[in-house]
Enzyme design. Sequence first.
Site, mmCIF file in Angstrom:
data_model
loop_
_atom_site.group_PDB
_atom_site.id
_atom_site.type_symbol
_atom_site.label_atom_id
_atom_site.label_comp_id
_atom_site.label_asym_id
_atom_site.label_seq_id
_atom_site.Cartn_x
_atom_site.Cartn_y
_atom_site.Cartn_z
ATOM 1 C CE1 TYR A 70 -25.193 53.008 77.668
ATOM 2 C CE2 TYR A 70 -22.591 53.473 77.849
ATOM 3 C CZ TYR A 70 -23.860 53.516 77.255
ATOM 4 O OH TYR A 70 -23.971 54.427 75.893
ATOM 5 C CB THR A 125 -26.223 45.447 85.136
ATOM 6 O OG1 THR A 125 -26.615 44.067 85.001
ATOM 7 C CG2 THR A 125 -25.774 45.680 86.532
ATOM 8 C CG ASP A 126 -30.426 42.604 83.711
ATOM 9 O OD1 ASP A 126 -29.290 42.750 83.705
ATOM 10 O OD2 ASP A 126 -30.872 41.442 83.360
ATOM 11 C CE1 TYR A 135 -21.055 43.339 85.952
ATOM 12 C CE2 TYR A 135 -23.338 42.717 85.926
ATOM 13 C CZ TYR A 135 -22.366 43.477 85.525
ATOM 14 O OH TYR A 135 -22.620 44.185 84.332
ATOM 15 C CD1 TRP A 145 -29.043 39.155 80.373
ATOM 16 C CD2 TRP A 145 -30.395 37.954 79.079
ATOM 17 N NE1 TRP A 145 -29.802 38.091 81.127
ATOM 18 C CE2 TRP A 145 -30.633 37.346 80.180
ATOM 19 C CE3 TRP A 145 -31.338 37.350 77.932
ATOM 20 C CZ2 TRP A 145 -31.432 36.196 80.727
ATOM 21 C CZ3 TRP A 145 -32.103 36.375 78.299
ATOM 22 C CH2 TRP A 145 -31.996 35.614 79.489
HETATM 23 N N1 LIG Z 1 -22.653 42.133 79.074
HETATM 24 C C1 LIG Z 1 -23.960 42.265 79.444
HETATM 25 O O1 LIG Z 1 -24.755 41.298 79.523
HETATM 26 C C2 LIG Z 1 -24.144 43.320 80.392
HETATM 27 C C3 LIG Z 1 -25.719 43.515 80.908
HETATM 28 C C4 LIG Z 1 -26.067 44.753 81.455
HETATM 29 C C5 LIG Z 1 -25.181 45.773 81.450
HETATM 30 N N2 LIG Z 1 -24.163 45.699 81.203
HETATM 31 C C6 LIG Z 1 -23.136 46.954 81.011
HETATM 32 O O2 LIG Z 1 -22.779 47.533 80.060
HETATM 33 C C7 LIG Z 1 -21.395 47.918 79.758
HETATM 34 C C8 LIG Z 1 -20.673 47.305 78.894
HETATM 35 O O3 LIG Z 1 -20.508 46.142 79.050
HETATM 36 P P1 LIG Z 1 -20.162 45.076 77.951
HETATM 37 O O4 LIG Z 1 -20.824 43.961 77.866
HETATM 38 O O5 LIG Z 1 -19.698 45.720 76.809
HETATM 39 O O6 LIG Z 1 -18.598 44.438 78.657
HETATM 40 P P2 LIG Z 1 -17.184 44.087 78.283
HETATM 41 O O7 LIG Z 1 -17.370 43.480 76.862
HETATM 42 O O8 LIG Z 1 -16.705 43.312 79.329
HETATM 43 O O9 LIG Z 1 -16.378 45.406 78.075
HETATM 44 C C9 LIG Z 1 -15.985 46.133 79.180
HETATM 45 C C10 LIG Z 1 -14.993 46.890 78.798
HETATM 46 O O10 LIG Z 1 -14.441 47.479 80.135
HETATM 47 C C11 LIG Z 1 -12.898 47.396 79.623
HETATM 48 N N3 LIG Z 1 -12.198 47.448 81.324
HETATM 49 C C12 LIG Z 1 -12.133 46.339 81.846
HETATM 50 N N4 LIG Z 1 -11.443 46.477 83.187
HETATM 51 C C13 LIG Z 1 -11.079 47.931 83.000
HETATM 52 C C14 LIG Z 1 -10.077 48.748 83.627
HETATM 53 N N5 LIG Z 1 -9.715 48.653 84.725
HETATM 54 N N6 LIG Z 1 -10.137 50.026 82.900
HETATM 55 C C15 LIG Z 1 -10.375 50.443 81.985
HETATM 56 N N7 LIG Z 1 -11.368 49.767 81.131
HETATM 57 C C16 LIG Z 1 -11.513 48.522 81.537
HETATM 58 C C17 LIG Z 1 -12.712 46.155 79.182
HETATM 59 O O11 LIG Z 1 -11.269 46.155 78.582
HETATM 60 P P3 LIG Z 1 -10.626 44.957 78.047
HETATM 61 O O12 LIG Z 1 -11.004 44.796 76.465
HETATM 62 O O13 LIG Z 1 -9.031 45.171 78.220
HETATM 63 O O14 LIG Z 1 -11.175 43.796 78.800
HETATM 64 C C18 LIG Z 1 -13.729 46.199 78.102
HETATM 65 O O15 LIG Z 1 -13.356 47.033 76.886
HETATM 66 C C19 LIG Z 1 -20.926 47.720 81.427
HETATM 67 O O16 LIG Z 1 -21.253 49.039 82.085
HETATM 68 C C20 LIG Z 1 -21.664 46.378 81.850
HETATM 69 O O17 LIG Z 1 -21.732 46.222 83.455
HETATM 70 C C21 LIG Z 1 -23.550 44.582 80.162
#
Ligand SMILES: NC(=O)c1ccc[n+]([C@@H]2O[C@H](COP(=O)([O-])OP(=O)(O)OC[C@H]3O[C@@H](n4cnc5c(N)ncnc54)[C@H](OP(=O)(O)O)[C@@H]3O)[C@@H](O)[C@H]2O)c1
Length: 275
Positions: A79, A81-82, A105, A130
Amino acid sequence: MLALGDLIALDYPQINMADPDNICSVIHQFQPTLVINATAYTDVDKAEINPKLAMAINGTGPGILGEEVKRIGGALIHYSTDYVFDGTKGKPYNEEDEPNPINVYGETKLAGEKAVQDIGGAYLIFRTSWVYSLRRPCFVTKVLQWARERETLRIVDDQISTPTWARTLAETTAQIIAKSKGNPVNYIDDNSGLYHLSEAGFCSRFEWAKMIVELDPKKENRIVKEIVPAKSTDFLSPAKRPYFSVLDKQNFINRFHLIPPHWSKQVMPLSLNQK
Ligand SMILES: NC(=O)c1ccc[n+]([C@@H]2O[C@H](COP(=O)([O-])OP(=O)(O)OC[C@H]3O[C@@H](n4cnc5c(N)ncnc54)[C@H](OP(=O)(O)O)[C@@H]3O)[C@@H](O)[C@H]2O)c1
């Protein structure tokens, strides 16, 4: 329950995406047919002061993962991101638009995309936007918390994108795997590439916050009386955010014949307190 085969779910520190040797040994140990990488360093502001760690997890790690998965003949779903876009286009971004990240980021996530693409093989990259759920800290949980602590919320109305429920992403991913009829590597190989995948429509953070407060599952705990529009420049934050980073999903729809639901329908689960 989805009948897609055995599932092994790993989180940090069972896998450390900042440690190439660990990534290789985990893939070697489990020999997965398909890897879904939802890990990331997602704290956009902290990434500005921790660029090396953010790059290791978001930029380098996915490349190592992609290489190992390809080596064992597997497939990777990743995955992004925007925030790879600068937000100045003024209309939805498609996959042909040139990324131009305006924060660390975004730079590191773009590096991760490129690393996975350079390795090739059977991969899908889904750029989304988001992402929220009630299980993890995110904009939704922050707004719900602020509504319990403050009478006035000031929320920016100049950042526009599409809220996407984590469950929508998970279910869409599962539907794509189901389409492979038990052979995800071949199916993903045939459809390899980068696609935009978020919910439909768009809104400002201000509009989204108003909807979140309206749908608060614990209205009795709220003290908020008004939600006031603000500008990004009213707040001092280490990282810049794109103003308009809506994603055009047409390539995804054409390829997979799945229709993302409208974001405003999907926040309904909030009122039911579903996670
Ligand atoms: N959140 C948004 O708004 C958004 C928007 C666009 C794209 N995305 C993308 O969507 C995907 C999921 O994002 P999310 O929002 O679910 O993020 P999230 O809630 O921050 O989850 C990220 C996960 O990655 C784990 N992580 C962090 N550092 C790590 C490491 N060194 N090794 C292994 N695992 C690690 C975290 O573990 P811990 O539980 O230990 O912290 C957490 O489980 C990502 O690729 C993100 O870039 C997110």
